[in-house]
Design a protein around this motif. Structure first.
Motif, PDB file in Angstrom:
ATOM      1  N   GLY A 112       0.812  -1.212   0.000  1.00 51.98           N
ATOM      2  CA  GLY A 112       0.000   0.000   0.000  1.00 51.98           C
ATOM      3  C   GLY A 112       0.847   1.265   0.000  1.00 51.98           C
ATOM      4  N   GLU A 113       1.909   1.278   0.785  1.00 54.88           N
ATOM      5  CA  GLU A 113       2.818   2.423   0.797  1.00 54.88           C
ATOM      6  C   GLU A 113       3.504   2.581  -0.551  1.00 54.88           C
ATOM      7  OE1 GLU A 113       4.842   2.745   5.079  1.00 54.88           O
ATOM      8  OE2 GLU A 113       4.818   0.677   4.315  1.00 54.88           O
ATOM      9  N   PHE A 114       3.944   1.455  -1.119  1.00 54.34           N
ATOM     10  CA  PHE A 114       4.628   1.470  -2.411  1.00 54.34           C
ATOM     11  C   PHE A 114       3.716   2.006  -3.505  1.00 54.34           C
ATOM     12  CE2 PHE A 114       5.995  -0.606  -6.377  1.00 54.34           C
ATOM     13  CZ  PHE A 114       7.348  -0.311  -6.391  1.00 54.34           C
ATOM     14  N   ALA A 115       2.435   1.636  -3.468  1.00 59.34           N
ATOM     15  CA  ALA A 115       1.495   2.069  -4.494  1.00 59.34           C
ATOM     16  C   ALA A 115       1.266   3.573  -4.463  1.00 59.34           C
ATOM     17  CB  ALA A 115       0.160   1.338  -4.333  1.00 59.34           C
ATOM     18  N   GLN A 116       1.373   4.185  -3.285  1.00 60.74           N
ATOM     19  CA  GLN A 116       1.194   5.628  -3.177  1.00 60.74           C
ATOM     20  C   GLN A 116       2.321   6.398  -3.839  1.00 60.74           C
ATOM     21  OE1 GLN A 116      -1.298   7.808  -1.860  1.00 60.74           O
ATOM     22  NE2 GLN A 116      -2.395   5.895  -2.285  1.00 60.74           N
ATOM     23  N   ASP A 117       3.531   5.914  -3.693  1.00 60.91           N
ATOM     24  CA  ASP A 117       4.693   6.549  -4.326  1.00 60.91           C
ATOM     25  C   ASP A 117       5.931   5.728  -4.010  1.00 60.91           C
ATOM     26  OD1 ASP A 117       6.183   8.422  -5.768  1.00 60.91           O
ATOM     27  OD2 ASP A 117       6.658   9.581  -3.976  1.00 60.91           O
ATOM     28  N   HIS A 118       6.914   5.807  -4.901  1.00 65.08           N
ATOM     29  CA  HIS A 118       8.200   5.156  -4.671  1.00 65.08           C
ATOM     30  C   HIS A 118       9.234   5.771  -5.591  1.00 65.08           C
ATOM     31  CE1 HIS A 118       5.962   2.687  -7.672  1.00 65.08           C
ATOM     32  NE2 HIS A 118       7.089   2.802  -8.337  1.00 65.08           N
ATOM     33  N   ALA A 119      10.483   5.519  -5.301  1.00 65.36           N
ATOM     34  CA  ALA A 119      11.561   6.026  -6.138  1.00 65.36           C
ATOM     35  C   ALA A 119      11.489   5.391  -7.521  1.00 65.36           C
ATOM     36  CB  ALA A 119      12.910   5.726  -5.485  1.00 65.36           C
ATOM     37  N   PRO A 120      11.839   6.131  -8.588  1.00 66.01           N
ATOM     38  CA  PRO A 120      11.785   5.572  -9.943  1.00 66.01           C
ATOM     39  C   PRO A 120      12.620   4.298 -10.063  1.00 66.01           C
ATOM     40  CG  PRO A 120      12.100   7.941 -10.031  1.00 66.01           C
ATOM     41  CD  PRO A 120      12.242   7.542  -8.584  1.00 66.01           C
ATOM     42  N   GLY A 121      12.033   3.280 -10.670  1.00 69.46           N
ATOM     43  CA  GLY A 121      12.752   2.037 -10.895  1.00 69.46           C
ATOM     44  C   GLY A 121      12.787   1.091  -9.716  1.00 69.46           C
TER      45      GLY A 121
END
Length: 352
Positions: free
Chosen positions: A28-37
């Motif tokens: 869920g945290e990853f789906a909200q935003d993450h570093a490119p790649g």
């Protein structure tokens, strides 16, 4: 035991120096935003994270750490048997969690014991987020932007992609925001990313551009659907010269029917979009448009929207336009060959 290295910055050049950037936060945290790649190899699932947090707050901190450690060990073991199973001895991962704390360090300890040269991003995801904010909110972008402008339905997005195919540098805001930028602009079954994800995607594109070469971007408003164009880019766009595409209302109506086929085929979505017009149409006009939709005469409906909504709104905004005009390019009948020719003509004019 091999030592764990620390990275204290999160610019794209630093991140891409590693064989993999591993985000160990929950899905869920990853789906909200993450570093490119980045790839998501969570050490706690969403449900496990919620359970451990509840135990920590409502029961006992020691119990929460014990339960959490068991979940972490099991999840890291699964990743070693699946996603990481074929990684060679020289594999160099960069790991981050929310703030560079327990989750990333737990994964890093195990991976370093395997023998991989493992690095943790100090400050975790928040270090990346601070980098995004500094670039897109607090700084200036040294780019030679050229705006692709024109009336609704003149094929701007398609021409932008044809410019990219010809080797030009482009920023596809609509692609990054998953929205076509107009009242009817949403993609069926494809929700927009979060604002933070939109900004991460955008910065990933910006960092790959050559500031010495021109960069084409569609002349959007300050919002693409529900996503805001960050201040640094918006300020650069406000000062950039324009190239304008032109086509007849009839050609544009035909093009809109092709481009918005997914909306046309979803009658409920079409009716709702028409009701959301900034200047609400009267009941008689809505009824007339409904009759056109019922009859399948979508070109007539598109032409009515062009003449009664889109073009008047564009004329009002054009009266306030202060950005320079490099020229007007005829996009003909807006067929594929016409749009390709328009892209070639735009590149010729910019090169002159």
């Amino acid at each position: 035991m091999p030592g764990i290295e620390i990275l204290d910055r999160a610019d794209l050049a630093s991140l891409t120096a590693y064989d993999a950037v591993i985000d160990v936060r929950s899905p869920g945290e990853f789906a909200q935003d993450h570093a490119p790649g980045a790839i998501n190899l969570p050490v706690l699932s969403d449900a496990e994270r919620a359970e451990v947090g509840t135990i920590y707050v409502q029961e006992d901190r020691f119990k929460a750490r014990r339960v959490g450690a068991a979940y972490v060990a099991a999840n890291v073991a699964r990743h070693l048997q699946t996603a990481l199973a074929e990684k060679p001895g020289g594999f160099r991962p960069l790991i981050y969690c929310w703030r560079g704390g327990m989750r990333s360090n737990a994964m890093a300890v195990i991976l370093s014991q395997v023998g991989w040269r493992t690095t943790v991003l100090a400050g975790g995801y928040m270090t990346w987020r601070r980098h995004v904010t500094a670039r897109l909110y607090d700084g200036a972008l040294p780019l030679r932007l050229i705006l692709l402008d024109g009336d609704t339905g003149c094929g701007k997005t398609e021409v932008l992609l044809k410019l990219a195919a010809r080797g030009a540098q482009v920023i596809d805001l609509e692609g990054l925001a998953a929205h076509r930028g107009s009242l009817l602009g949403g993609f069926a079954g494809r929700p927009q990313p979060s604002q933070k994800m939109f900004e991460s995607r955008l910065l990933g594109v910006l960092d790959g551009l050559d500031p010495a070469r021109p960069v084409f971007v569609e002349a959007e408003s300050s919002k693409v659907g529900e996503r805001m164009v960050p201040p640094a880019l918006w300020q650069a766009m406000a000062q950039a010269p324009r190239v304008e595409l032109a086509a007849t209302p009839q050609a544009r109506a035909r093009y809109l029917v092709r481009a918005y086929r997914d909306i046309i085929e979803d009658r409920a979505a079409l009716d709702e979009a028409l009701r959301r017009l900034p200047t609400p149409p009267g009941r008689k006009r809505l009824a007339a448009w409904a009759e056109l939709a019922d009859a399948g005469d979508f070109e007539a409906l598109a032409l009515a929207l062009i003449e009664l909504h889109y073009d008047p709104a564009y004329r009002r905004s054009r009266r306030k336009e202060t950005r320079g005009l490099l020229g007007v390019v005829d996009a003909g009948g807006l067929e594929a060959a016409d749009l390709d020719a328009a892209a070639a003509e735009i590149l010729r004019r910019v090169a002159d």
